[in-house]
Design an enzyme around this catalytic site. Structure first.
Site, PDB file in Angstrom:
ATOM      1  N   SER A  73      12.039  -7.301  -3.729  1.00  0.00           N
ATOM      2  CA  SER A  73      12.661  -8.545  -4.191  1.00  0.00           C
ATOM      3  C   SER A  73      11.666  -9.691  -4.237  1.00  0.00           C
ATOM      4  CB  SER A  73      13.828  -8.926  -3.267  1.00  0.00           C
ATOM      5  OG  SER A  73      13.347  -9.211  -1.967  1.00  0.00           O
ATOM      6  N   GLU A  96      19.968 -10.518  11.403  1.00  0.00           N
ATOM      7  CA  GLU A  96      20.376 -10.242  10.026  1.00  0.00           C
ATOM      8  C   GLU A  96      21.339 -11.322   9.547  1.00  0.00           C
ATOM      9  OE1 GLU A  96      20.750  -5.602   9.200  1.00  0.00           O
ATOM     10  OE2 GLU A  96      22.082  -6.218  10.813  1.00  0.00           O
ATOM     11  N   GLY A 113      24.824  -9.083   5.402  1.00  0.00           N
ATOM     12  CA  GLY A 113      24.054  -7.846   5.308  1.00  0.00           C
ATOM     13  C   GLY A 113      23.763  -7.275   6.682  1.00  0.00           C
ATOM     14  N   SER A 120       8.943 -14.981   9.279  1.00  0.00           N
ATOM     15  CA  SER A 120       8.359 -13.896   8.491  1.00  0.00           C
ATOM     16  C   SER A 120       7.806 -14.298   7.130  1.00  0.00           C
ATOM     17  CB  SER A 120       9.378 -12.764   8.319  1.00  0.00           C
ATOM     18  OG  SER A 120      10.551 -13.237   7.685  1.00  0.00           O
ATOM     19  N   ASP A 170      23.785  -4.285   8.001  1.00  0.00           N
ATOM     20  CA  ASP A 170      23.672  -2.820   7.999  1.00  0.00           C
ATOM     21  C   ASP A 170      22.986  -2.280   9.254  1.00  0.00           C
ATOM     22  OD1 ASP A 170      21.571  -4.236   6.359  1.00  0.00           O
ATOM     23  OD2 ASP A 170      20.566  -2.318   6.624  1.00  0.00           O
ATOM     24  N   LYS A 226       4.299  -9.359   4.817  1.00  0.00           N
ATOM     25  CA  LYS A 226       4.251  -8.120   4.045  1.00  0.00           C
ATOM     26  C   LYS A 226       2.836  -7.687   3.656  1.00  0.00           C
ATOM     27  CE  LYS A 226       8.678  -6.958   3.310  1.00  0.00           C
ATOM     28  NZ  LYS A 226       9.215  -5.621   3.598  1.00  0.00           N
TER      29      LYS A 226
END
Length: 325
Positions: free
Chosen positions: A81, A207, A211, A310, A213, A56
């Site tokens: 989060s 995923e 979750g 990640s 989506d 990130k």
């Protein structure tokens, strides 16, 4: 009529130039044991060794460093989060700015403490009843701050794509690239790089089952929302893919694999025991999909597979608890 993509390979290259000397060029690790388990050569891009412990920081700094002096003087805001929160907090500190971060009440304490340690002010909300984007935008507007979203921003997406750019520069050709998916920024940037540089490469997102989506959205051809995910992979607890990220991923991503919490735990254990690495649940989901055989390769397993780990932000108590389960 052709639509201009929100980011291009050149945008990622520009981000790499912007980030040079600021982010870590994280290592790519190999394991003969892992290769034997998967039946392929596996190249692990270790973003758990990145500054703030996750990829990130790439996107956060790329976006924040392009703000005007006036915007930096007023300060920045974010909602997250944990990993994006830390990334924006550190980016703001590096640029002589200040940060206010909206975080869920149930954010792991280690991530909250790390964010505060970088100098950010923390405001909390209930992730199961509150709309973080609406709350974050309102907070930024009220305080006169510039909001840096976790994935819905071209500079953020381009910054995240630099991890895949480094991977391709270090290892050369890949037949497949496996990437954890939350809001979709990392895989959007990664897919832009992979499809722009590697002939015939398949880009697979991963995923948690709770979750899914992005998987549902890709199958439906439009963004679909799911109930608030309850998974150990808190960094992937997203209800709806980003509009910007989905516009990239629907064109470039070849498929989405789903993993269970138990499979994520298995991957965390293997990374620790065999590779001597600590990887957080979200960071281990791509590895989990490979180990559990959850990716449909539609035939033969690719010979050379890149996997982005990640992040590695997890405290010792929680890590021990998950690995012992």
């Amino acid at each position: 009529m052709t639509t201009t993509p929100p980011i291009t390979l050149q945008d990622v290259r520009d981000a790499a130039a912007q980030l040079k000397g600021i982010v870590h060029r994280t290592p790519v690790l190999r394991s003969r044991t892992l290769d034997a388990l998967v039946g392929a050569q596996v190249f692990l891009k270790c973003e758990n060794f990145q500054r703030v412990g996750a990829f990130k920081f790439r996107g956060a700094y790329n976006a924040a460093s392009r703000l005007s002096p006036e915007q930096l003087a007023r300060g920045v805001a974010a909602y997250s989060s944990g990993n994006h929160a830390q990334a924006v907090a550190l980016a703001a500190r590096e640029l002589g700015s200040s940060a206010v971060i909206l975080m869920p009440e149930d954010t792991p304490e280690s991530k909250r403490e790390a964010t505060a340690g970088y100098g950010a002010e923390i405001v909390t909300y209930d992730r199961y009843t509150g709309d973080r984007a609406a709350l974050g935008n309102a907070m930024a507007a009220e305080r006169g701050l510039t909001l840096i979203p976790p994935y819905e921003h071209p500079h953020v997406i381009a910054g995240q794509g630099t991890a895949a750019l480094e991977l391709t520069e270090d290892v050369g050709a890949l037949d497949a690239l496996v990437v954890p998916v939350g809001g979709g920024g990392l895989i959007a940037g990664s897919a832009t790089v992979a499809k722009g540089l590697l002939e015939g490469v398949r880009v697979i997102g991963v995923e948690p089952e709770a979750g899914d989506d992005t998987k549902r959205s890709l199958e439906a051809g439009e963004r679909v929302s799911v109930p608030v995910p309850r998974s150990i992979a808190d960094g992937q607890a997203i209800q709806t893919p980003g509009e910007l990220t989905f516009s990239v991923n629907r064109r470039l991503v070849d498929g989405i694999a789903l993993v269970t919490d138990a499979q994520i735990r298995d991957a965390m254990r293997l990374a620790f025991e065999r590779l001597k690495m600590v990887v957080e649940p979200s960071g281990a989901s791509g590895l989990a999909a490979l180990l559990a055989g959850r990716i449909d390769w539609a035939g033969e397993t690719p010979a050379r597979i890149g996997v982005i780990l990640s992040g590695g932000n997890i405290d010792t108590g929680r890590f021990a608890e998950l690995c012992a389960t």
